[in-house]
Design a protein around this motif. Structure first.
Motif, PDB file in Angstrom:
ATOM      1  N   GLN A  89       0.812  -1.172  -0.173  1.00 40.71           N
ATOM      2  CA  GLN A  89      -0.047   0.088   0.034  1.00 40.71           C
ATOM      3  C   GLN A  89       0.725   1.316   0.207  1.00 40.71           C
ATOM      4  N   TYR A  90       1.757   1.202   0.752  1.00 34.82           N
ATOM      5  CA  TYR A  90       2.726   2.424   0.788  1.00 34.82           C
ATOM      6  C   TYR A  90       3.601   2.630  -0.471  1.00 34.82           C
ATOM      7  N   ALA A  93       1.232   4.089  -3.010  1.00 35.04           N
ATOM      8  CA  ALA A  93       1.097   5.391  -2.722  1.00 35.04           C
ATOM      9  C   ALA A  93       2.311   6.461  -2.742  1.00 35.04           C
ATOM     10  N   ASP A  95       4.852   6.119  -1.213  1.00 35.12           N
ATOM     11  CA  ASP A  95       5.266   6.764   0.475  1.00 35.12           C
ATOM     12  C   ASP A  95       6.511   5.954   0.748  1.00 35.12           C
ATOM     13  N   GLN A 310      -1.134  -2.479  -3.897  1.00 37.58           N
ATOM     14  CA  GLN A 310      -0.367  -1.379  -4.555  1.00 37.58           C
ATOM     15  C   GLN A 310      -1.198  -0.424  -4.986  1.00 37.58           C
ATOM     16  N   GLY A 313      -3.152   1.661  -2.377  1.00 38.79           N
ATOM     17  CA  GLY A 313      -2.289   2.791  -2.250  1.00 38.79           C
ATOM     18  C   GLY A 313      -2.263   3.902  -3.144  1.00 38.79           C
TER      19      GLY A 313
END
Length: 336
Positions: A89-90, A93, A95, A310, A313
């Motif tokens: 997820q990060y 994003a 991040d 993915q 995110g």
């Protein structure tokens, strides 16, 4: 200077947030399927070599150890699933800072779980096997196998966690490579320790332990030096509260699901144990073949989990819906 030398070798993360959905999922899934085959190969190597060079009692001992082993480590594998989703997820994003924190939290958690499982596995192995009505003629060999296995279970937990992080970055090829090396190591050591040195089930357990250590070291070094955007620094391994909560929120349900699956297998194993050593040995041989069929769909499950993580995110909801349908179709085709 060292960092400069290593820089060109770093592998970029392969995000599945752009491009053809079915190609992304398929290219990600194939190394996972092949990796599962390799993992099963070196698990099966123990059974083949033990069965041929030691006998049916030893084969039954190795087989009866499978269900209790997975009962104890299945929970940590579920936690690894949670860590992979959070990292994905990060990364989706973009991040990188929080991705770094998630990676270090996941590895800290892996070390903690590995130490707990080492102590717990060694202490409860005999009681668990006795409760499963393991026949007296195979009990001691089964206890020996499990206790040696759990003496190095930390390597298995660290590998699963680190490989899950690599998969979250879209790099399933590395896991395949390292499983290939581990498989070759395990088979070679099986031949040396079992066929050559006549160490029996203890040799099989030691061979597996060393193979797991090799794969754990390789995947950890990869995270330290050959990944971009989420480099692992040993000195920074610690649990960040927010990341720990996120990992456990997803990982705990997956861990408990693995435990329930293991309990059902133990119930079956108890029934098998009541039919004697020959039936236990036959069940061991069958279970290795059975694993090949369901692990393919398991690879698709990991693929869609990474894909969804993915794209979640990245906020690409329509891509998530289409990707889930495509992956379900692939799994259905493989099942047929």
């Amino acid at each position: 200077m060292a960092a400069t030398v290593l820089e060109p070798q770093k592998k970029k993360t392969r995000l599945m947030t752009e491009g053809s959905i079915w190609k992304s999922i398929l290219l990600f899934s194939v190394p996972l399927i092949l990796g599962n085959l390799l993992q099963q190969l070196y698990n099966t190597a123990d059974s083949i070599i033990v069965g041929n060079f030691v006998g049916s009692n030893a084969l039954a001992a190795v087989g009866s150890s499978g269900s209790p082993i997975f009962l104890l480590i299945g929970f940590s594998q579920g936690i690894a699933v949670g860590a992979g989703v959070v990292v994905a997820q990060y990364l989706g994003a973009k991040d990188r800072e929080d991705a770094q924190r998630a990676v270090h939290t996941a590895l800290a958690l892996a070390v903690l779980l590995g130490l707990i499982l080492t102590i717990g596995g060694i202490l409860v192995s005999r009681a668990l096997l006795t409760a499963m009505d393991t026949p007296a003629e195979v009990l001691e060999d089964a206890v020996t196998y499990i206790q040696i296995y759990f003496g190095g279970v930390l390597f298995s937990v660290v590998y699963n966690m680190a490989a899950g992080i690599l998969n979250a970055a879209g790099n399933s090829q590395r896991s395949l490579l390292y499983l290939g090396i581990a498989s070759g190591t395990n088979i070679l050591l099986d031949l040396v320790l079992i066929a050559g040195l006549k160490m029996g089930v203890a040799g099989a357990a030691i061979a597996t332990l060393i193979a797991q250590a090799v794969s754990a070291v390789l995947v950890t070094v990869t995270l330290m030096y050959r990944t971009e955007g989420m480099k692992l620094c040993l000195s920074q391994i610690r649990m960040y509260k927010r990341m720990l909560q996120s990992i456990l929120k997803i990982g705990l349900p997956a861990g408990f699901e693995a435990i329930m699956y293991s309990i059902s297998n133990i119930i079956v194993q108890v029934s098998i144990n009541n039919f004697g050593v020959d039936t236990m040995a036959a069940w061991t041989a069958y279970s290795k073949i059975d694993f090949i069929f369901w692990m393919i769909n398991s690879a698709f499950g990991i693929s869609v989990m990474t894909f969804v993580g993915q794209n979640y995110g990245a906020g690409k909801w329509d891509r998530i819906r289409r990707g889930t349908k495509i992956c379900l179709g692939m799994a259905l085709i493989s099942a047929v």
